[in-house]
Motif scaffolding. Structure first.
Motif, PDB file in Angstrom:
ATOM      1  N   LEU A   3      65.659 -33.990  61.610  1.00 13.65           N
ATOM      2  CA  LEU A   3      64.794 -34.826  62.446  1.00 13.65           C
ATOM      3  C   LEU A   3      65.509 -35.224  63.726  1.00 13.65           C
ATOM      4  O   LEU A   3      64.938 -35.138  64.823  1.00 13.65           O
ATOM      5  CB  LEU A   3      64.355 -36.070  61.680  1.00 13.65           C
ATOM      6  N   TRP A   4      66.773 -35.667  63.612  1.00 12.84           N
ATOM      7  CA  TRP A   4      67.533 -36.060  64.813  1.00 12.84           C
ATOM      8  C   TRP A   4      67.708 -34.865  65.740  1.00 12.84           C
ATOM      9  O   TRP A   4      67.636 -34.999  66.973  1.00 12.84           O
ATOM     10  CB  TRP A   4      68.899 -36.629  64.452  1.00 12.84           C
ATOM     11  N   MET A   5      67.946 -33.672  65.171  1.00 20.04           N
ATOM     12  CA  MET A   5      68.112 -32.473  66.011  1.00 20.04           C
ATOM     13  C   MET A   5      66.820 -32.131  66.730  1.00 20.04           C
ATOM     14  O   MET A   5      66.835 -31.695  67.885  1.00 20.04           O
ATOM     15  CB  MET A   5      68.580 -31.286  65.150  1.00 20.04           C
ATOM     16  N   PHE A   6      65.705 -32.295  66.054  1.00 19.06           N
ATOM     17  CA  PHE A   6      64.413 -31.997  66.666  1.00 19.06           C
ATOM     18  C   PHE A   6      64.120 -32.957  67.823  1.00 19.06           C
ATOM     19  O   PHE A   6      63.614 -32.555  68.866  1.00 19.06           O
ATOM     20  CB  PHE A   6      63.306 -32.087  65.619  1.00 19.06           C
ATOM     21  N   ILE A   7      64.462 -34.231  67.655  1.00 20.39           N
ATOM     22  CA  ILE A   7      64.205 -35.223  68.708  1.00 20.39           C
ATOM     23  C   ILE A   7      65.095 -34.968  69.912  1.00 20.39           C
ATOM     24  O   ILE A   7      64.642 -34.978  71.058  1.00 20.39           O
ATOM     25  CB  ILE A   7      64.429 -36.652  68.167  1.00 20.39           C
ATOM     26  N   GLY A   8      66.397 -34.761  69.682  1.00 18.44           N
ATOM     27  CA  GLY A   8      67.310 -34.491  70.784  1.00 18.44           C
ATOM     28  C   GLY A   8      67.707 -35.742  71.544  1.00 18.44           C
ATOM     29  O   GLY A   8      67.771 -36.835  70.980  1.00 18.44           O
ATOM     30  N   ALA A   9      67.972 -35.579  72.838  1.00 20.56           N
ATOM     31  CA  ALA A   9      68.463 -36.692  73.657  1.00 20.56           C
ATOM     32  C   ALA A   9      67.578 -36.877  74.877  1.00 20.56           C
ATOM     33  O   ALA A   9      66.372 -36.654  74.813  1.00 20.56           O
ATOM     34  CB  ALA A   9      69.923 -36.441  74.051  1.00 20.56           C
TER      35      ALA A   9
ATOM     36  N   GLY B 116      66.218 -30.381  72.501  1.00 18.93           N
ATOM     37  CA  GLY B 116      65.255 -31.019  71.615  1.00 18.93           C
ATOM     38  C   GLY B 116      63.993 -31.356  72.396  1.00 18.93           C
ATOM     39  O   GLY B 116      63.856 -31.030  73.578  1.00 18.93           O
ATOM     40  N   ILE B 117      63.061 -32.025  71.725  1.00 21.08           N
ATOM     41  CA  ILE B 117      61.849 -32.411  72.446  1.00 21.08           C
ATOM     42  C   ILE B 117      62.107 -33.584  73.379  1.00 21.08           C
ATOM     43  O   ILE B 117      61.270 -33.915  74.217  1.00 21.08           O
ATOM     44  CB  ILE B 117      60.700 -32.753  71.484  1.00 21.08           C
ATOM     45  N   LYS B 118      63.220 -34.251  73.247  1.00 18.08           N
ATOM     46  CA  LYS B 118      63.702 -35.386  74.033  1.00 18.08           C
ATOM     47  C   LYS B 118      63.187 -36.718  73.462  1.00 18.08           C
ATOM     48  O   LYS B 118      62.082 -36.804  72.918  1.00 18.08           O
ATOM     49  CB  LYS B 118      63.298 -35.282  75.511  1.00 18.08           C
ATOM     50  N   VAL B 119      64.023 -37.747  73.600  1.00 15.46           N
ATOM     51  CA  VAL B 119      63.695 -39.051  73.018  1.00 15.46           C
ATOM     52  C   VAL B 119      62.465 -39.664  73.682  1.00 15.46           C
ATOM     53  O   VAL B 119      61.683 -40.366  73.029  1.00 15.46           O
ATOM     54  CB  VAL B 119      64.890 -40.022  73.136  1.00 15.46           C
ATOM     55  N   THR B 120      62.277 -39.401  74.976  1.00 14.03           N
ATOM     56  CA  THR B 120      61.092 -39.950  75.653  1.00 14.03           C
ATOM     57  C   THR B 120      59.814 -39.345  75.070  1.00 14.03           C
ATOM     58  O   THR B 120      58.810 -40.048  74.903  1.00 14.03           O
ATOM     59  CB  THR B 120      61.165 -39.679  77.157  1.00 14.03           C
TER      60      THR B 120
ATOM     61  N   SER C 185      65.867 -36.596  78.756  1.00 11.22           N
ATOM     62  CA  SER C 185      65.414 -35.540  79.665  1.00 11.22           C
ATOM     63  C   SER C 185      66.391 -35.377  80.823  1.00 11.22           C
ATOM     64  O   SER C 185      67.121 -36.301  81.169  1.00 11.22           O
ATOM     65  CB  SER C 185      64.017 -35.877  80.204  1.00 11.22           C
ATOM     66  N   SER C 186      66.397 -34.179  81.418  1.00  9.85           N
ATOM     67  CA  SER C 186      67.299 -33.864  82.545  1.00  9.85           C
ATOM     68  C   SER C 186      68.745 -34.143  82.177  1.00  9.85           C
ATOM     69  O   SER C 186      69.527 -34.635  82.989  1.00  9.85           O
ATOM     70  CB  SER C 186      66.915 -34.667  83.797  1.00  9.85           C
ATOM     71  N   SER C 187      69.097 -33.828  80.928  1.00 10.67           N
ATOM     72  CA  SER C 187      70.460 -34.059  80.448  1.00 10.67           C
ATOM     73  C   SER C 187      71.077 -32.743  80.016  1.00 10.67           C
ATOM     74  O   SER C 187      70.468 -31.674  80.140  1.00 10.67           O
ATOM     75  CB  SER C 187      70.446 -35.038  79.274  1.00 10.67           C
TER      76      SER C 187
END
Length: 421
Positions: A274-280, A288-292, A282-284
């Motif tokens: 789940l954490w890998m799918f979310i990621g960190a 992942g799909i990004k936390v935003t 944007s523009s980083s």
């Protein structure tokens, strides 16, 4: 193109101590340029030239193609058509091309400073242990790999031998957390004394990053405390807490590990996915799909349950187009993971399903964590992972631009209800 060039360079005899097959070179180059960290050949088997190739691909892929495109334009004074300028502006969330030039300089400068400081701190541990030149090289390699969330290490077991080293754990985790915040967020934090406020995007990234890390660490402590193969096998409480912190934040596309990922319990592995799918952010340097995106999806669900016409957070409403974009990016990510996993289950029927699913999510999120099956995958499965890494890194960005720049509809259709749920 970068993957292809990297593949040709890694196929040269002077790039490795053992001959590489074409698919092994392609896999390594793609993993580096997408800052993933999955490997079918240990980086320790590459020569200094081969490791330099990998490091160059990591730096180019981590900072992003838009960053270097914008930097080239700034340095050469070139002009682009307005449509292409708009795409580059939107990738950095800027309203004008003049402010973009300042941001790009800030991004490059900040990255070099962070990597340099990381190297200077890491040499304090590794030069006394390995000598001047080897200690300096492994420090430079791990600092650049960490800041770019690549997860590549010069050692076969990543950082498992450093599980009790607070300096290495602290420096490496700080580098990949900072790199994963996003350059727009970093720029706003640097300029905060003058601006005295943060954008909604930056506030969401910072709050979500903090809560995700705390929840991940708490979950890992709870699930792995008595596991003798992971936290339960460490001597002191301090070392366990340190290892839990590192293993909790690394799935946000960093890829380094101080615990044996293959020994994590099934619930921990599922949460890690789940954490890998979310990621960190944007523009980083992360993916992942990004936390935003994840937060916007939660806000949409909350707004529906509460009967609100529009999702909102921090006294700001989320535009409808942003909500649609979040749904599209998340759905595209899930479909990509499914297709990759489908191909692998056909070609690897003897491999555990959880290990293959873990691999597919890790490839999409360009994380680099694995349960030990990467090097054992067949060529078709490796090609599926390569495509997933490429699309996982560039796909959500491309999809986001496609949605942002879509043509305005000339017709408006009559509405009709469709049952949901």
């Amino acid at each position: 193109m970068l993957s292809a060039v990297g593949t040709l360079l890694l196929l040269l005899p002077m790039a490795s101590t053992v001959p590489l097959a074409w698919h092994e070179a392609l896999f390594t180059a793609t993993s580096a340029v997408t800052v993933t960290g999955l490997v079918v050949v240990d980086t320790s088997q590459l020569t200094l030239f081969g490791q330099l190739v990998v490091l160059g691909l990591i730096q180019l892929g981590g900072l992003g193609f838009m960053t270097f495109a914008a930097l080239t334009l700034v340095l050469l004074g070139m002009r682009l058509p307005l449509q292409q300028q708009r795409l580059i502006r939107e990738s950095f969330n800027q309203t004008s091309f003049s402010t973009l030039a300042h941001l790009v300089r800030l991004v490059i400068g900040f990255a070099l400073i962070a990597e340099t400081l990381g190297t200077l701190l890491l040499v304090m541990t590794w030069i006394p242990r390995f000598g001047l030149w080897e200690g300096l090289w492994v420090s430079v390699f791990h600092a650049i790999s960490a800041f770019n969330n690549a997860g590549f290490s010069t050692w076969p077991d990543s950082l498992t031998d450093e599980v009790a080293n607070p300096l290495v754990n602290g420096v490496v985790s700080a580098l990949f957390v900072i790199g994963g915040l996003g350059f727009v967020v970093i720029a706003e934090l640097v300029q905060l004394p003058r601006q005295r406020s943060l954008s909604l995007n930056s506030r969401i990234v910072l709050h979500a990053t903090l809560w995700l890390m705390l929840v991940a660490m708490g979950s890992l402590l709870l699930l792995e405390w008595n596991n003798p193969a992971t936290l339960g096998g460490l001597d002191s409480i301090g070392t366990r807490l340190q290892a839990a912190w590192f293993q909790a934040v690394t799935p946000r596309t960093a890829g380094f590990n101080t615990l044996d990922t293959s020994e994590l319990t099934t619930p921990t592995a599922l949460l890690t996915m789940l954490w890998m799918f979310i990621g960190a952010g944007s523009s980083s340097t992360a993916s992942g799909i990004k936390v935003t995106t994840f937060v916007v999806l939660l806000l949409v669900a909350r707004a529906f349950v509460a009967g609100r016409p529009q999702p909102a957070i921090f006294w700001r409403a989320i535009p409808e187009t942003t909500a649609f974009k979040a749904v599209a990016v998340a759905l595209a990510g899930m479909l990509l993971i499914f297709l990759c996993l489908f191909v692998m289950t056909i070609n690897e029927p003897e491999k555990p399903f959880l290990a293959l699913a873990f691999e597919a999510v890790s490839a999409f999120g360009t994380v680099g964590l694995s349960r030990g099956v990467t090097s054992e995958l067949s060529v078709p499965s490796q090609l599926a992972v390569i495509v997933t890494m490429l699309l996982g890194r560039a796909g959500p960005i491309t999809l986001g631009f496609f949605i942002t720049t879509r043509q305005r509809r000339g017709l408006k259709y009559a509405e009709e209800n469709v049952q949901i749920g």
